[in-house]
Design a protein around this motif. Structure first.
Motif, PDB file in Angstrom:
ATOM      1  N   MET A   1      32.924  14.891  32.262  1.00  0.00           N
ATOM      2  CA  MET A   1      34.105  15.114  31.426  1.00  0.00           C
ATOM      3  C   MET A   1      34.080  14.315  30.131  1.00  0.00           C
ATOM      4  O   MET A   1      34.985  14.456  29.308  1.00  0.00           O
ATOM      5  N   ASP A   2      33.078  13.481  29.930  1.00  0.00           N
ATOM      6  CA  ASP A   2      33.098  12.529  28.822  1.00  0.00           C
ATOM      7  C   ASP A   2      33.371  13.171  27.466  1.00  0.00           C
ATOM      8  O   ASP A   2      34.300  12.783  26.760  1.00  0.00           O
ATOM      9  N   PHE A   3      32.531  14.140  27.067  1.00  0.00           N
ATOM     10  CA  PHE A   3      32.702  14.654  25.708  1.00  0.00           C
ATOM     11  C   PHE A   3      33.987  15.459  25.588  1.00  0.00           C
ATOM     12  O   PHE A   3      34.629  15.466  24.534  1.00  0.00           O
ATOM     13  N   VAL A   4      34.404  16.125  26.675  1.00  0.00           N
ATOM     14  CA  VAL A   4      35.639  16.911  26.610  1.00  0.00           C
ATOM     15  C   VAL A   4      36.839  15.992  26.413  1.00  0.00           C
ATOM     16  O   VAL A   4      37.722  16.263  25.597  1.00  0.00           O
ATOM     17  N   VAL A   5      36.867  14.875  27.155  1.00  0.00           N
ATOM     18  CA  VAL A   5      37.992  13.943  27.041  1.00  0.00           C
ATOM     19  C   VAL A   5      37.988  13.252  25.678  1.00  0.00           C
ATOM     20  O   VAL A   5      39.036  13.147  25.028  1.00  0.00           O
ATOM     21  N   LEU A   6      36.822  12.794  25.234  1.00  0.00           N
ATOM     22  CA  LEU A   6      36.745  12.154  23.913  1.00  0.00           C
ATOM     23  C   LEU A   6      37.231  13.124  22.834  1.00  0.00           C
ATOM     24  O   LEU A   6      38.041  12.774  21.974  1.00  0.00           O
ATOM     25  N   TRP A   7      36.734  14.346  22.887  1.00  0.00           N
ATOM     26  CA  TRP A   7      37.117  15.396  21.934  1.00  0.00           C
ATOM     27  C   TRP A   7      38.613  15.677  22.010  1.00  0.00           C
ATOM     28  O   TRP A   7      39.281  15.868  20.997  1.00  0.00           O
ATOM     29  N   SER A   8      39.172  15.671  23.225  1.00  0.00           N
ATOM     30  CA  SER A   8      40.570  16.062  23.420  1.00  0.00           C
ATOM     31  C   SER A   8      41.561  15.043  22.862  1.00  0.00           C
ATOM     32  O   SER A   8      42.682  15.417  22.496  1.00  0.00           O
ATOM     33  N   VAL A   9      41.190  13.756  22.836  1.00  0.00           N
ATOM     34  CA  VAL A   9      42.138  12.743  22.363  1.00  0.00           C
ATOM     35  C   VAL A   9      42.101  12.572  20.841  1.00  0.00           C
ATOM     36  O   VAL A   9      42.912  11.821  20.297  1.00  0.00           O
ATOM     37  N   LEU A  10      41.185  13.243  20.178  1.00  0.00           N
ATOM     38  CA  LEU A  10      41.169  13.189  18.714  1.00  0.00           C
ATOM     39  C   LEU A  10      42.364  13.961  18.167  1.00  0.00           C
ATOM     40  O   LEU A  10      42.731  15.007  18.708  1.00  0.00           O
ATOM     41  N   PRO A  11      42.997  13.488  17.095  1.00  0.00           N
ATOM     42  CA  PRO A  11      44.058  14.266  16.460  1.00  0.00           C
ATOM     43  C   PRO A  11      43.530  15.640  16.036  1.00  0.00           C
ATOM     44  O   PRO A  11      42.338  15.803  15.784  1.00  0.00           O
ATOM     45  N   ASP A  12      44.420  16.611  15.955  1.00  0.00           N
ATOM     46  CA  ASP A  12      44.019  17.990  15.677  1.00  0.00           C
ATOM     47  C   ASP A  12      43.126  18.114  14.447  1.00  0.00           C
ATOM     48  O   ASP A  12      42.107  18.814  14.473  1.00  0.00           O
ATOM     49  N   GLU A  13      43.505  17.417  13.358  1.00  0.00           N
ATOM     50  CA  GLU A  13      42.757  17.557  12.112  1.00  0.00           C
ATOM     51  C   GLU A  13      41.381  16.907  12.207  1.00  0.00           C
ATOM     52  O   GLU A  13      40.445  17.298  11.511  1.00  0.00           O
ATOM     53  N   VAL A  14      41.245  15.906  13.077  1.00  0.00           N
ATOM     54  CA  VAL A  14      39.944  15.271  13.288  1.00  0.00           C
ATOM     55  C   VAL A  14      39.097  16.127  14.226  1.00  0.00           C
ATOM     56  O   VAL A  14      37.903  16.345  13.997  1.00  0.00           O
ATOM     57  N   ARG A  15      39.719  16.625  15.290  1.00  0.00           N
ATOM     58  CA  ARG A  15      39.011  17.487  16.234  1.00  0.00           C
ATOM     59  C   ARG A  15      38.448  18.727  15.552  1.00  0.00           C
ATOM     60  O   ARG A  15      37.374  19.224  15.906  1.00  0.00           O
ATOM     61  N   ALA A  16      39.157  19.234  14.548  1.00  0.00           N
ATOM     62  CA  ALA A  16      38.737  20.451  13.859  1.00  0.00           C
ATOM     63  C   ALA A  16      37.415  20.295  13.116  1.00  0.00           C
ATOM     64  O   ALA A  16      36.736  21.288  12.841  1.00  0.00           O
ATOM     65  N   VAL A  17      37.029  19.032  12.803  1.00  0.00           N
ATOM     66  CA  VAL A  17      35.776  18.811  12.068  1.00  0.00           C
ATOM     67  C   VAL A  17      34.791  17.984  12.896  1.00  0.00           C
ATOM     68  O   VAL A  17      33.882  17.367  12.350  1.00  0.00           O
ATOM     69  N   THR A  18      34.993  17.982  14.223  1.00  0.00           N
ATOM     70  CA  THR A  18      34.139  17.175  15.099  1.00  0.00           C
ATOM     71  C   THR A  18      33.461  18.057  16.139  1.00  0.00           C
ATOM     72  O   THR A  18      34.127  18.810  16.843  1.00  0.00           O
ATOM     73  N   ARG A  19      32.130  17.929  16.228  1.00  0.00           N
ATOM     74  CA  ARG A  19      31.333  18.766  17.118  1.00  0.00           C
ATOM     75  C   ARG A  19      30.600  17.909  18.154  1.00  0.00           C
ATOM     76  O   ARG A  19      29.871  16.985  17.778  1.00  0.00           O
ATOM     77  N   PRO A  20      30.793  18.183  19.435  1.00  0.00           N
ATOM     78  CA  PRO A  20      30.037  17.443  20.454  1.00  0.00           C
ATOM     79  C   PRO A  20      28.587  17.915  20.522  1.00  0.00           C
ATOM     80  O   PRO A  20      28.288  19.091  20.293  1.00  0.00           O
ATOM     81  N   VAL A  21      27.698  17.001  20.809  1.00  0.00           N
ATOM     82  CA  VAL A  21      26.307  17.349  21.091  1.00  0.00           C
ATOM     83  C   VAL A  21      26.208  17.517  22.611  1.00  0.00           C
ATOM     84  O   VAL A  21      26.607  16.631  23.364  1.00  0.00           O
ATOM     85  N   ALA A  22      25.704  18.677  23.045  1.00  0.00           N
ATOM     86  CA  ALA A  22      25.717  18.998  24.475  1.00  0.00           C
ATOM     87  C   ALA A  22      24.384  19.589  24.912  1.00  0.00           C
ATOM     88  O   ALA A  22      23.577  20.025  24.088  1.00  0.00           O
ATOM     89  N   ALA A  23      24.195  19.622  26.217  1.00  0.00           N
ATOM     90  CA  ALA A  23      22.922  20.062  26.807  1.00  0.00           C
ATOM     91  C   ALA A  23      22.782  21.583  26.748  1.00  0.00           C
ATOM     92  O   ALA A  23      23.576  22.313  27.343  1.00  0.00           O
ATOM     93  N   GLU A  24      21.761  22.023  26.046  1.00  0.00           N
ATOM     94  CA  GLU A  24      21.517  23.454  25.902  1.00  0.00           C
ATOM     95  C   GLU A  24      21.277  24.128  27.254  1.00  0.00           C
ATOM     96  O   GLU A  24      21.757  25.236  27.510  1.00  0.00           O
ATOM     97  N   GLU A  25      20.556  23.441  28.140  1.00  0.00           N
ATOM     98  CA  GLU A  25      20.200  24.039  29.428  1.00  0.00           C
ATOM     99  C   GLU A  25      21.423  24.286  30.309  1.00  0.00           C
ATOM    100  O   GLU A  25      21.374  25.123  31.218  1.00  0.00           O
ATOM    101  N   TYR A  26      22.520  23.573  30.051  1.00  0.00           N
ATOM    102  CA  TYR A  26      23.743  23.774  30.830  1.00  0.00           C
ATOM    103  C   TYR A  26      24.648  24.824  30.195  1.00  0.00           C
ATOM    104  O   TYR A  26      25.182  25.698  30.884  1.00  0.00           O
ATOM    105  N   TRP A  27      24.810  24.746  28.883  1.00  0.00           N
ATOM    106  CA  TRP A  27      25.810  25.580  28.205  1.00  0.00           C
ATOM    107  C   TRP A  27      25.322  26.977  27.834  1.00  0.00           C
ATOM    108  O   TRP A  27      26.059  27.736  27.211  1.00  0.00           O
ATOM    109  N   THR A  28      24.116  27.328  28.204  1.00  0.00           N
ATOM    110  CA  THR A  28      23.617  28.678  27.908  1.00  0.00           C
ATOM    111  C   THR A  28      23.316  29.460  29.181  1.00  0.00           C
ATOM    112  O   THR A  28      22.642  30.479  29.129  1.00  0.00           O
ATOM    113  N   THR A  29      23.833  29.009  30.327  1.00  0.00           N
ATOM    114  CA  THR A  29      23.504  29.678  31.592  1.00  0.00           C
ATOM    115  C   THR A  29      24.432  30.851  31.916  1.00  0.00           C
ATOM    116  O   THR A  29      24.176  31.577  32.871  1.00  0.00           O
ATOM    117  N   SER A  30      25.499  31.028  31.162  1.00  0.00           N
ATOM    118  CA  SER A  30      26.390  32.175  31.385  1.00  0.00           C
ATOM    119  C   SER A  30      27.083  32.533  30.081  1.00  0.00           C
ATOM    120  O   SER A  30      27.156  31.717  29.153  1.00  0.00           O
TER     121      SER A  30
END
Length: 205
Positions: free
Chosen positions: A43-72
């Motif tokens: 949950m780390d990147f989701v929680v970190l991303w979620s607590v950012l203010p809306d205007e900050v979250r809008a310009v912030t991109r998490p780096v994530a594992a391709e092998e996990y996020w492309t399986t479906s």
């Protein structure tokens, strides 16, 4: 559609984790940054991303594992349209493959986007912050004017323990520390340890 899903997931992540962001000598501004945090839970990147203010979250991109996020198709949609994640291959082993990882992150940043990364590389148990991989150093070297913000996520290893799939509702905190940058002439080893200590020093603030 994607913005509504993003708002819902941010709300859900905060609800499950009980997380709130504490900004210590750092302002939540929508400027280009690299947020680097400790890694103890799925949950780390989701929680970190979620607590950012809306205007900050809008310009912030998490780096994530391709092998996990492309399986479906659903995961691909969430990664691309909701999180706008920069996907990298965590199994990269050669120098060229690791260089391609950095290039992909730099392309994802462009001139105005921020990143969320976890420089330990793999999840720990939450007891100790592991030595950093070199990616943060290479990003700092390529983007010397970008602020690097240490982040310490507290209690997430207990909200979603390693090997578990259902989160346990607990209160957690996300500490944001003072921005730092690579100093002139600073070696990779010295910089990575300084960055690690900046993160460790946020624990229990």
């Amino acid at each position: 559609m994607a913005s509504l899903v993003a708002a819902f997931l941010a709300w859900l992540a905060r609800l499950i984790s009980g997380a709130n962001g504490l900004w210590l000598d750092c302002q939540p501004l929508p400027r280009q940054r690299v947020y680097f945090g400790n890694h103890t839970s799925h949950m780390d990147f989701v929680v970190l991303w979620s607590v950012l203010p809306d205007e900050v979250r809008a310009v912030t991109r998490p780096v994530a594992a391709e092998e996990y996020w492309t399986t479906s198709k659903l995961r691909k949609f969430i990664a691309a349209e909701v999180f706008r994640a920069v996907l990298v291959d965590r199994n990269s082993s050669t120098v060229e493959e690791r260089r391609n990882q950095i290039e992909r992150m730099l392309e994802g940043m462009g001139n105005d986007q921020s990143l969320i990364i976890f420089p330990e590389g793999t999840r720990g148990e939450g007891d100790e912050v592991q030595p950093f991989k070199s990616g943060l150093y290479h990003l700092a070297k390529a983007k010397p004017n970008v602020e690097l913000v240490p982040v310490y996520l507290e209690n997430l290893n207990r909200v979603l323990p390693k090997g578990e799939y259902l989160p346990v509702p607990l209160l957690s905190r996300v500490y944001f520390g003072p921005p730092m940058q690579l100093e002139v002439g600073e070696t990779k080893e010295a910089f990575l340890e300084r960055a690690r200590q900046a993160m460790v020093g946020l624990a229990g603030q």
